[in-house]
Design a protein around this motif. Structure first.
Motif, PDB file in Angstrom:
ATOM      1  N   GLN A 154       0.736   5.709   0.950  1.00 17.69           N
ATOM      2  CA  GLN A 154      -0.034   6.836   1.468  1.00 17.69           C
ATOM      3  C   GLN A 154       0.774   8.109   1.306  1.00 17.69           C
ATOM      4  O   GLN A 154       1.914   8.190   1.780  1.00 17.69           O
ATOM      5  N   SER A 155       0.164   9.093   0.639  1.00 20.61           N
ATOM      6  CA  SER A 155       0.761  10.407   0.488  1.00 20.61           C
ATOM      7  C   SER A 155       0.136  11.348   1.498  1.00 20.61           C
ATOM      8  O   SER A 155      -0.982  11.114   1.961  1.00 20.61           O
TER       9      SER A 155
ATOM     10  N   LYS B  25      -3.741  12.211   1.873  1.00 22.51           N
ATOM     11  CA  LYS B  25      -4.515  11.242   1.088  1.00 22.51           C
ATOM     12  C   LYS B  25      -4.719   9.961   1.885  1.00 22.51           C
ATOM     13  O   LYS B  25      -3.981   9.660   2.820  1.00 22.51           O
ATOM     14  N   GLN B  26      -5.721   9.202   1.458  1.00 19.89           N
ATOM     15  CA  GLN B  26      -5.973   7.920   2.098  1.00 19.89           C
ATOM     16  C   GLN B  26      -4.961   6.886   1.616  1.00 19.89           C
ATOM     17  O   GLN B  26      -4.425   6.990   0.506  1.00 19.89           O
ATOM     18  N   ARG B  27      -4.722   5.900   2.461  1.00 21.00           N
ATOM     19  CA  ARG B  27      -3.843   4.805   2.072  1.00 21.00           C
ATOM     20  C   ARG B  27      -4.523   4.028   0.946  1.00 21.00           C
ATOM     21  O   ARG B  27      -5.715   3.728   1.014  1.00 21.00           O
ATOM     22  N   GLU B  28      -3.755   3.701  -0.087  1.00 20.43           N
ATOM     23  CA  GLU B  28      -4.321   2.997  -1.235  1.00 20.43           C
ATOM     24  C   GLU B  28      -3.521   1.742  -1.539  1.00 20.43           C
ATOM     25  O   GLU B  28      -2.310   1.677  -1.322  1.00 20.43           O
TER      26      GLU B  28
ATOM     27  N   TYR C 105       0.856  -1.180   0.000  1.00 17.22           N
ATOM     28  CA  TYR C 105       0.000   0.000   0.000  1.00 17.22           C
ATOM     29  C   TYR C 105       0.894   1.233   0.000  1.00 17.22           C
ATOM     30  O   TYR C 105       2.086   1.151   0.305  1.00 17.22           O
TER      31      TYR C 105
END
Length: 121
Positions: free
Chosen positions: A39-40, A43-46, A37
């Protein structure tokens, strides 16, 4: 307990490559799906990519053709080869595993501590 240790992050120029590694240790019985995963800030973790125990893979559209996930079951390790990196790939990258303990019927997720990737000239 299961511990995950990630490595391989760092600073790279646009168009460059990095290889992330995540090694699991501890009281390991069976690792099912392994995943990366990211995460920036703000932003949400993707989900970036995941791989089943049988090495079936899946990728986020944004990384298809550039990133490759792989695993070594003997070493309890998952890798993420990242090529053609772009500034928008800058993020903290986390590995996650789904681990089934001996005698358990439900797997439990474990997360790594994260490794930073910065793509900048």
């Amino acid at each position: 307990q299961v511990q995950l240790v990630e490595s391989g992050g760092g600073l790279v120029q646009p168009g460059g490559s990095l290889r992330l590694s995540c090694a699991a240790s501890g009281n390991i019985f069976r690792i099912n799906t392994m995943a990366w995963y990211r995460q920036s800030p703000g932003k949400q973790r993707e989900l970036v990519a995941d791989i089943t125990r049988g090495s079936i893979t899946d990728y986020a559209d944004s990384v298809k053709g550039r990133f490759t996930i792989s695993r070594d079951n003997a070493k309890n390790t998952v890798y993420l080869q990242m090529n053609s990196l772009a500034p928008e790939d800058t993020a903290d990258y986390y590995c996650k595993i789904s681990h089934l303990s001996r005698g358990a019927v439900v797997a439990r997720d474990f997360w790594g501590q994260g490794t930073p990737v910065t793509v900048s000239s």
